[in-house]
Every structure is written in C-alpha cells, then in structure tokens.
Design an enzyme around this catalytic site. Structure first.
Site, PDB file in Angstrom:
ATOM      1  N   SER A   1     -20.596  27.520  -8.409  1.00 20.86           N
ATOM      2  CA  SER A   1     -21.624  27.832  -9.711  1.00 20.86           C
ATOM      3  C   SER A   1     -23.047  27.269  -9.503  1.00 20.86           C
ATOM      4  O   SER A   1     -24.009  27.811  -9.956  1.00 20.86           O
ATOM      5  CB  SER A   1     -20.847  27.392 -10.902  1.00 20.86           C
ATOM      6  OG  SER A   1     -20.612  26.064 -10.794  1.00 20.86           O
TER       7      SER A   1
ATOM      8  N   HIS B   1     -17.873  33.674 -11.276  1.00 24.43           N
ATOM      9  CA  HIS B   1     -19.194  34.041 -10.913  1.00 24.43           C
ATOM     10  C   HIS B   1     -19.248  35.226 -10.082  1.00 24.43           C
ATOM     11  O   HIS B   1     -20.207  35.665  -9.453  1.00 24.43           O
ATOM     12  CB  HIS B   1     -20.124  32.844 -10.461  1.00 24.43           C
ATOM     13  CG  HIS B   1     -20.329  31.776 -11.248  1.00 24.43           C
ATOM     14  ND1 HIS B   1     -21.184  31.919 -12.364  1.00 24.43           N
ATOM     15  CD2 HIS B   1     -19.482  30.594 -11.702  1.00 24.43           C
ATOM     16  CE1 HIS B   1     -21.132  30.666 -13.117  1.00 24.43           C
ATOM     17  NE2 HIS B   1     -20.115  30.039 -12.644  1.00 24.43           N
TER      18      HIS B   1
ATOM     19  N   LYS C   1     -19.291  35.812 -18.559  1.00 24.05           N
ATOM     20  CA  LYS C   1     -20.622  35.856 -17.662  1.00 24.05           C
ATOM     21  C   LYS C   1     -20.990  37.377 -17.378  1.00 24.05           C
ATOM     22  O   LYS C   1     -21.554  37.939 -17.919  1.00 24.05           O
ATOM     23  CB  LYS C   1     -19.982  35.149 -16.379  1.00 24.05           C
ATOM     24  CG  LYS C   1     -20.055  33.802 -16.582  1.00 24.05           C
ATOM     25  CD  LYS C   1     -19.517  32.844 -15.571  1.00 24.05           C
ATOM     26  CE  LYS C   1     -19.358  31.357 -15.892  1.00 24.05           C
ATOM     27  NZ  LYS C   1     -18.424  30.854 -16.776  1.00 24.05           N
TER      28      LYS C   1
END
Length: 388
Positions: A176, A204, A236
């Site tokens: 990240s 992610h 996300k």
C-alpha cells in the site's frame, strides 16, 4: 504515576510526524472540498471512481428502504441478512473460490483469519512491508513470528526451513505504501515446497489488476492451491465498505466457528451489501475503467521521468514519490496544496525511517488534464524547495 501524553505529542510534532485529520466536506471524487478549500485530490483509494457512482448510491438507498440501516446483531445470531448472503456468493464466484465470508473491515478480517488459523507452537512469516493489520494479527496470534526481506523468496525460504508447527506465509498483494506487486508465484512455490499455506491480502489489487479486475491472483493466473487464503477489502476499488475472505469450504467454516472478530461483531448494514453487489457488477462489466486508469498511470510515470522525479517501481495506481526527509515531504505537500492539489505526505512509522514520500494515487475518475496539472504542480513545488 501518570501518563505523560503531552510529551509524547510534543515529540511527534518536533519530528515532523504529527498527524492531522483533513475534514472532507464533499463526496469522494477527483475534486473535493477539504477544510473549506476546493482541491484536486490525488490521495483516495477509490481507484475505479465507484464511491459516488449514481447506481451504487441508488442501490444503497433502495437497500436501506428494504432492509433498514443497522445489521442488528452478529452474523451468527440474527444479523446475517439475505443481501450479505448474496454478496458472499457473488464474491465467491468473482474470485473463483468455493466460498467467501464478509467482514466489517479489512483490519478485522486479517485479525480473524490469522488468529483462527495459527497459535502457540505454530509459525507466521510475513513480508517486512506488510500492512499494519497483518503484522498486528501475527503478533496477537501467539505464534512464532518472523519477517522476511521485502519480496525476497530466498529470505522467506531460509525462514521456512526453521519453521515449527503449522506455518502461514502472509503477504500483501499490492503493497500500500510502495505500489509494487508481491512475487506471488515465487512465494507460493516456496510455501508449498515446505507444506506452508500462503495468505494474500489483496486490498489494493482487486478491481485494478487482472483482465476482469480479479486482482493479483488473476494477474498471475494463480488458484486456490497456490493461494489458499485470499483477503480483499471493499472500501477501495469497490467503492463501498467492509472486507471479505475467499477460500475453500473448510476455511470459511473454520472462520465461522473459530474467528473471534467474526463471531463477536455486529454485521455490516445490509444496505452496504446491496451497494457492493452493484459496484461488483460495475467493476466486472466496465473494463474501460481499468484501461483508462492504466493509461493515466503510464502518462504520469512518463511525465515524472521527464521531470527527473524519483518514483518507486509501481505499475499500480499507487505512485509514491520518494522524498526521504519527513519535513521536506510535509513542505512539498503544503506547496502542492497552495496550488489546489491534495497529495498526502507519508512518514514514519507508516514507512521506514528516511523514506518519507508523497503517496500519489490515481483513479479512473481522473482525466488526462488533471494528471498534467499534477505534474506541473510537482515540477514547480520541487523547484521552489530546491535542496532545503
């Protein structure tokens, strides 16, 4: 005896490590209002621009009208609603795994999995740059805990040779703060050769990587045998909230029976599950979002290279600009903000000492002109600060 909190806070300020909470007064998007100032933001993890998508908002509203607002109870009491179940089935199909299990947050999902699978007498091996939730989970498990060198399969293999009991190897899929990808084929091969399991937190990677947005495992064409435990977050690229674990029938049933953070937590609002079902559909069907995002990444990296800026090696929307000194990173962030650009300065302890950086994130909601504006702002800010 008393806690000297004032001294701790003063020390953090003096070291340019003090954290402040920006106050967002607008929906997520490229253009936001923060602390009363209109800014072009490059610090959101809403990678596909779905957090404010009208169809996702409509699904949330209709879900609340049908199912109410709160989850009401834990999943094992009376909090497991039909939307939760439908989303779990959809996520299992999306990840091509037998089952999936919903959690309220990614942090909770990681704590649940690790502490349910291993304990005293076992071994947990983690990448040095793993997310804090993974590291905390390893420590709380009570297992023998060791960290191998970042993305280094030889370092992992050496630690696997000394492992005791059941062994769990854990890695982020996309790191990240660096934006680089884990060497999942190498990690999997090393783990399987020694009878260990590989757990991947692909928070992610989902939505961004892979032809269908299936993340790192799809990118590397890996399956259940290579990565038995797969974790993803929904806040996300999915644009909503919560997390999930996908794996075998036995894994999911084990978590339901033994994972304390799952057993003793109220379920997420069912309306959020309704919204996520819609965002999952958009994520899968609208591949143009991923392609547009990839084009922006290439454009930004090419422009940064022409400016002589030191970007870290990342093919993902996370594009860290290495600065080094925490104070300089803060000043660069402030200069950008003066020009209407919001970019976060990441400092220790989130990243190792001496590696402070600007964490630039691109989204499918940005356009080329906005990326060019960011590059212009970076060039001016860097020039103004010089070698201070």
């Amino acid at each position: 005896m008393s806690f000297d909190l004032a001294s701790r806070l003063a020390s953090r300020r003096a070291e340019d490590l003090y954290r402040l909470r920006p106050l967002l007064d607008s929906p997520q998007g490229p253009e936001v209002v923060v602390d009363g100032q209109r800014l072009l933001a490059f610090c959101s993890n809403d990678y596909l621009g779905l957090a404010s998508h009208p169809e996702v908002i409509r699904a949330l509203r209709e879900g609340a009208e049908r199912w109410g607002v709160g989850g009401g109870a834990s999943h094992l009491v009376i909090g497991h609603s039909a939307p939760h179940h439908q989303l779990e089935e959809a996520l299992a199909a999306f990840t091509r795994r037998p089952r999936a299990l919903l959690f309220s947050t990614g942090y909770m999902a990681n704590l649940a999995v690790v502490t349910a699978l291993i304990g005293r007498g076992d071994t947990v091996l983690q990448d040095r740059l793993n997310h804090a939730s993974l590291l905390d989970a390893g420590l709380l498990s009570g297992a023998r805990f060791s960290r191998y060198l970042h993305n280094d399969t030889a370092s992992l293999a050496a630690r696997l040779d000394k492992a005791e009991g059941d062994t769990l190897v854990i890695s982020d899929g996309v790191f990240s703060m660096e934006g680089d990808l884990a060497d999942l084929p190498g990690l999997s091969a090393a783990a399987r050769a020694r009878g260990a399991w590989l757990m991947v937190d692909d928070a992610h990677g989902f939505g961004v990587l892979g032809a269908g947005g299936g993340g790192c495992v799809e990118h590397f064409a890996l399956g259940l045998e290579e990565v038995p435990v797969l974790v993803g977050t929904l806040g996300k690229a999915f644009g909503t909230a919560g997390a999930f674990v996908a794996g075998s029938e036995e894994l999911i049933e084990t978590l339901i029976q033994f994972a304390r953070p799952y057993i003793y937590t109220t379920s997420q609002p069912p309306a959020v599950a309704c919204a996520t079902l819609k965002s999952l559909q958009l994520l899968r069907d609208e591949g143009w979002r991923r392609q547009h995002l990839r084009n922006l990444i290439v454009r930004f990296r090419r422009g940064a290279q022409e400016l002589g800026l030191t970007l870290m090696d990342s093919p993902t929307p996370i594009q860290p600009l290495l600065v080094g000194d925490s104070g300089r990173a803060m000043r660069l962030s402030a200069r950008l903000r003066e020009r209407g650009l919001l970019v976060g300065a990441i400092r220790p302890p989130t990243v190792p000492a001496g590696t402070a950086r600007l964490r630039i994130t691109l989204t499918a909601a940005h356009d080329e002109a906005q990326v060019d504006r960011l590059l212009d702002g970076l060039a001016l800010a860097w020039r103004e600060l010089g070698d201070d």
